[in-house]
Design a protein around this motif. Structure first.
Motif, PDB file in Angstrom:
ATOM      1  N   MET A 166      24.128  24.886  60.612  1.00  0.00           N
ATOM      2  CA  MET A 166      25.420  25.063  61.274  1.00  0.00           C
ATOM      3  C   MET A 166      26.419  23.998  60.815  1.00  0.00           C
ATOM      4  SD  MET A 166      26.297  25.386  65.330  1.00  0.00           S
ATOM      5  CE  MET A 166      28.008  25.476  65.905  1.00  0.00           C
ATOM      6  N   VAL A 167      25.954  22.773  60.668  1.00  0.00           N
ATOM      7  CA  VAL A 167      26.832  21.694  60.197  1.00  0.00           C
ATOM      8  C   VAL A 167      27.380  22.018  58.811  1.00  0.00           C
ATOM      9  CG1 VAL A 167      26.917  19.270  59.482  1.00  0.00           C
ATOM     10  CG2 VAL A 167      25.759  19.908  61.601  1.00  0.00           C
ATOM     11  N   ASP A 168      26.516  22.489  57.925  1.00  0.00           N
ATOM     12  CA  ASP A 168      26.958  22.826  56.570  1.00  0.00           C
ATOM     13  C   ASP A 168      27.982  23.957  56.595  1.00  0.00           C
ATOM     14  OD1 ASP A 168      25.346  20.878  55.501  1.00  0.00           O
ATOM     15  OD2 ASP A 168      23.698  22.246  55.000  1.00  0.00           O
ATOM     16  N   ALA A 169      27.820  24.896  57.521  1.00  0.00           N
ATOM     17  CA  ALA A 169      28.783  25.997  57.638  1.00  0.00           C
ATOM     18  C   ALA A 169      30.154  25.473  58.076  1.00  0.00           C
ATOM     19  CB  ALA A 169      28.275  27.039  58.637  1.00  0.00           C
ATOM     20  N   ILE A 170      30.171  24.527  59.023  1.00  0.00           N
ATOM     21  CA  ILE A 170      31.434  23.946  59.482  1.00  0.00           C
ATOM     22  C   ILE A 170      32.111  23.168  58.357  1.00  0.00           C
ATOM     23  CG2 ILE A 170      32.458  22.241  61.060  1.00  0.00           C
ATOM     24  CD1 ILE A 170      30.281  23.058  63.085  1.00  0.00           C
ATOM     25  N   LEU A 171      31.313  22.482  57.537  1.00  0.00           N
ATOM     26  CA  LEU A 171      31.871  21.687  56.440  1.00  0.00           C
ATOM     27  C   LEU A 171      32.488  22.563  55.351  1.00  0.00           C
ATOM     28  CD1 LEU A 171      29.157  18.895  56.084  1.00  0.00           C
ATOM     29  CD2 LEU A 171      31.460  18.675  57.024  1.00  0.00           C
ATOM     30  N   GLU A 172      32.146  23.843  55.340  1.00  0.00           N
ATOM     31  CA  GLU A 172      32.776  24.763  54.396  1.00  0.00           C
ATOM     32  C   GLU A 172      34.234  25.026  54.751  1.00  0.00           C
ATOM     33  OE1 GLU A 172      31.596  26.281  51.550  1.00  0.00           O
ATOM     34  OE2 GLU A 172      29.949  24.857  51.761  1.00  0.00           O
ATOM     35  N   LEU A 173      34.611  24.755  55.991  1.00  0.00           N
ATOM     36  CA  LEU A 173      35.983  24.990  56.459  1.00  0.00           C
ATOM     37  C   LEU A 173      36.790  23.718  56.212  1.00  0.00           C
ATOM     38  CD1 LEU A 173      34.986  26.684  59.841  1.00  0.00           C
ATOM     39  CD2 LEU A 173      35.407  27.792  57.632  1.00  0.00           C
ATOM     40  N   LYS A 174      37.594  23.719  55.170  1.00  0.00           N
ATOM     41  CA  LYS A 174      38.256  22.503  54.692  1.00  0.00           C
ATOM     42  C   LYS A 174      39.688  22.350  55.215  1.00  0.00           C
ATOM     43  CE  LYS A 174      34.804  21.449  51.903  1.00  0.00           C
ATOM     44  NZ  LYS A 174      33.959  20.262  52.096  1.00  0.00           N
ATOM     45  N   GLU A 175      40.116  23.157  56.157  1.00  0.00           N
ATOM     46  CA  GLU A 175      41.513  23.125  56.577  1.00  0.00           C
ATOM     47  C   GLU A 175      41.940  21.755  57.111  1.00  0.00           C
ATOM     48  OE1 GLU A 175      40.879  25.758  60.543  1.00  0.00           O
ATOM     49  OE2 GLU A 175      39.835  26.181  58.670  1.00  0.00           O
ATOM     50  N   TYR A 176      43.206  21.422  56.874  1.00  0.00           N
ATOM     51  CA  TYR A 176      43.767  20.138  57.294  1.00  0.00           C
ATOM     52  C   TYR A 176      44.022  20.118  58.802  1.00  0.00           C
ATOM     53  CZ  TYR A 176      46.925  16.131  57.502  1.00  0.00           C
ATOM     54  OH  TYR A 176      47.516  14.927  57.821  1.00  0.00           O
ATOM     55  N   ASN A 177      44.607  21.195  59.317  1.00  0.00           N
ATOM     56  CA  ASN A 177      44.871  21.302  60.755  1.00  0.00           C
ATOM     57  C   ASN A 177      43.610  21.815  61.439  1.00  0.00           C
ATOM     58  OD1 ASN A 177      47.950  20.821  60.923  1.00  0.00           O
ATOM     59  ND2 ASN A 177      47.762  22.365  59.313  1.00  0.00           N
ATOM     60  N   ARG A 178      42.842  20.892  62.002  1.00  0.00           N
ATOM     61  CA  ARG A 178      41.533  21.247  62.525  1.00  0.00           C
ATOM     62  C   ARG A 178      41.547  21.294  64.052  1.00  0.00           C
ATOM     63  NH1 ARG A 178      38.084  21.078  58.466  1.00  0.00           N
ATOM     64  NH2 ARG A 178      36.258  21.157  59.805  1.00  0.00           N
ATOM     65  N   TYR A 179      40.862  22.312  64.585  1.00  0.00           N
ATOM     66  CA  TYR A 179      40.646  22.426  66.027  1.00  0.00           C
ATOM     67  C   TYR A 179      39.160  22.731  66.180  1.00  0.00           C
ATOM     68  CZ  TYR A 179      41.068  24.018  70.851  1.00  0.00           C
ATOM     69  OH  TYR A 179      40.909  24.168  72.221  1.00  0.00           O
ATOM     70  N   MET A 180      38.365  21.680  66.401  1.00  0.00           N
ATOM     71  CA  MET A 180      36.917  21.805  66.296  1.00  0.00           C
ATOM     72  C   MET A 180      36.316  22.792  67.283  1.00  0.00           C
ATOM     73  SD  MET A 180      35.834  20.084  63.702  1.00  0.00           S
ATOM     74  CE  MET A 180      34.078  19.921  64.008  1.00  0.00           C
ATOM     75  N   LYS A 181      36.844  22.865  68.502  1.00  0.00           N
ATOM     76  CA  LYS A 181      36.286  23.827  69.464  1.00  0.00           C
ATOM     77  C   LYS A 181      36.386  25.240  68.914  1.00  0.00           C
ATOM     78  CE  LYS A 181      37.266  21.140  73.665  1.00  0.00           C
ATOM     79  NZ  LYS A 181      37.921  19.977  73.016  1.00  0.00           N
ATOM     80  N   GLY A 182      37.495  25.527  68.237  1.00  0.00           N
ATOM     81  CA  GLY A 182      37.646  26.839  67.618  1.00  0.00           C
ATOM     82  C   GLY A 182      36.720  27.017  66.429  1.00  0.00           C
TER      83      GLY A 182
END
Length: 305
Positions: A166-182
């Motif tokens: 799951m962590v690796d999947a989140i790290l694939e999302l490289k966006e600058y404006n981050r909203y982690m709960k989303g």
């Protein structure tokens, strides 16, 4: 032997860090057949937070610190921790002890034995918080769930233990404006929720003012929903219809004296909609720049990225 990485974003937490360190290491050392690492992310603190985490790292070789060059925000701090965590299981938790360390044991057991990908804490009350803050928070989560159709319940925060997948999947999302709960909700995976009662801060003051909370709320909405633009279009169409009816009434029945007020009202509505569009445009603008999400000034551990 499994390794648990605990990510701790810190911004001016000198009052509570010693107690947090004592409590969380006691729990981590009691989890059988595991080792751990503590990753303290110093998010541009102006107090003695950096000195304290350096002292902890000197005393405990399983403690590591990453100090930002300035305050980049909690979202950036969490991302930095995820990028540099090496554990089989990764935890995100606050340093103020509002995320109870004793839940870590149950979180690990759930992931290890029950085939979950994530085990997260969920507050079932907001004891100790003001009524206005409580109402606004509850209302926000209702609104964002309606707009995004994603699972972001009130009380579901950043406190969670995740598998490496799951962590690796989140790290694939490289966006600058981050909203982690989303982002947690976006990547999916099976999540188990552990309910707990709200715990007041064990020291220091909250870093979340009403202004910062509103800013955070809007970031979440604009990051995961285009519904505000749709609403703007619908209201615009309604206002055009009202203006046509008003024009016909003025032409055939009676001149309307409040025309100036109507013009001012419509101008105000237009400015609101321009602002909504501007928020989306500015988000795209910052993404296009591809600036780094954070900049590390110093650390006692080699960076993975």
């Amino acid at each position: 032997m499994d390794k648990i990485s605990v990510i701790v974003p810190c911004f001016n937490e000198e009052d509570v860090l010693p107690l947090f360190y004592q409590e969380v290491t006691k729990v981590l050392e009691s989890i059988e057949n595991t080792t751990y690492e503590l990753l303290f992310i110093n998010d541009g603190s102006s107090d003695h937070t950096e000195d304290l985490i350096k002292l902890m790292a000197h005393k405990n070789k399983q403690c590591f610190y990453y100090s930002f060059s300035r305050n980049f925000g909690k979202e950036a701090a969490m991302y930095a921790g995820l990028e540099n965590a090496t554990g089989d299981y990764v935890v995100i938790m606050d340093a103020d002890l509002q995320h109870p360390p004793y839940l870590l044991k149950e979180m690990y057991r759930s992931l290890k034995e029950e085939n979950y990908d994530c085990c997260a804490g969920k507050r079932i009350d907001r004891t100790g918080e003001g009524k206005l803050r409580n109402f606004l928070s509850h209302s926000f989560y209702k609104v964002i769930q309606t707009l995004t159709k994603m699972d972001m319940d009130d009380g579901a925060g950043d406190f969670r233990m995740m598998t490496r997948q799951m962590v690796d999947a989140i790290l694939e999302l490289k966006e600058y404006n981050r909203y982690m709960k989303g982002l947690f909700s976006f990547v999916g995976f099976n999540t188990k929720w552990l309910e707990f009662h709200n715990v007041e801060r064990q020291g220091g003051n909250t870093k979340w003012s009403f202004k910062s909370l509103f800013s955070y709320a809007f970031k979440g909405i604009f990051s995961f929903s285009s519904t505000p633009i749709t609403i703007a279009g619908v209201i615009g169409g309604i206002l055009i219809g009202i203006s046509l009816i008003t024009s016909l009434y003025s032409s055939f029945v009676h001149p309307i004296s409040y025309l100036t007020s109507l013009v001012l009202f419509l101008s105000g509505i237009q400015l609101i909609f321009v602002s909504i569009l501007g928020q989306y445009c500015s988000s795209c603008y910052f993404e296009a720049k591809q600036r780094p999400i954070y900049i590390i000034k110093n650390t006692n551990k080699k960076l993975r990225s």
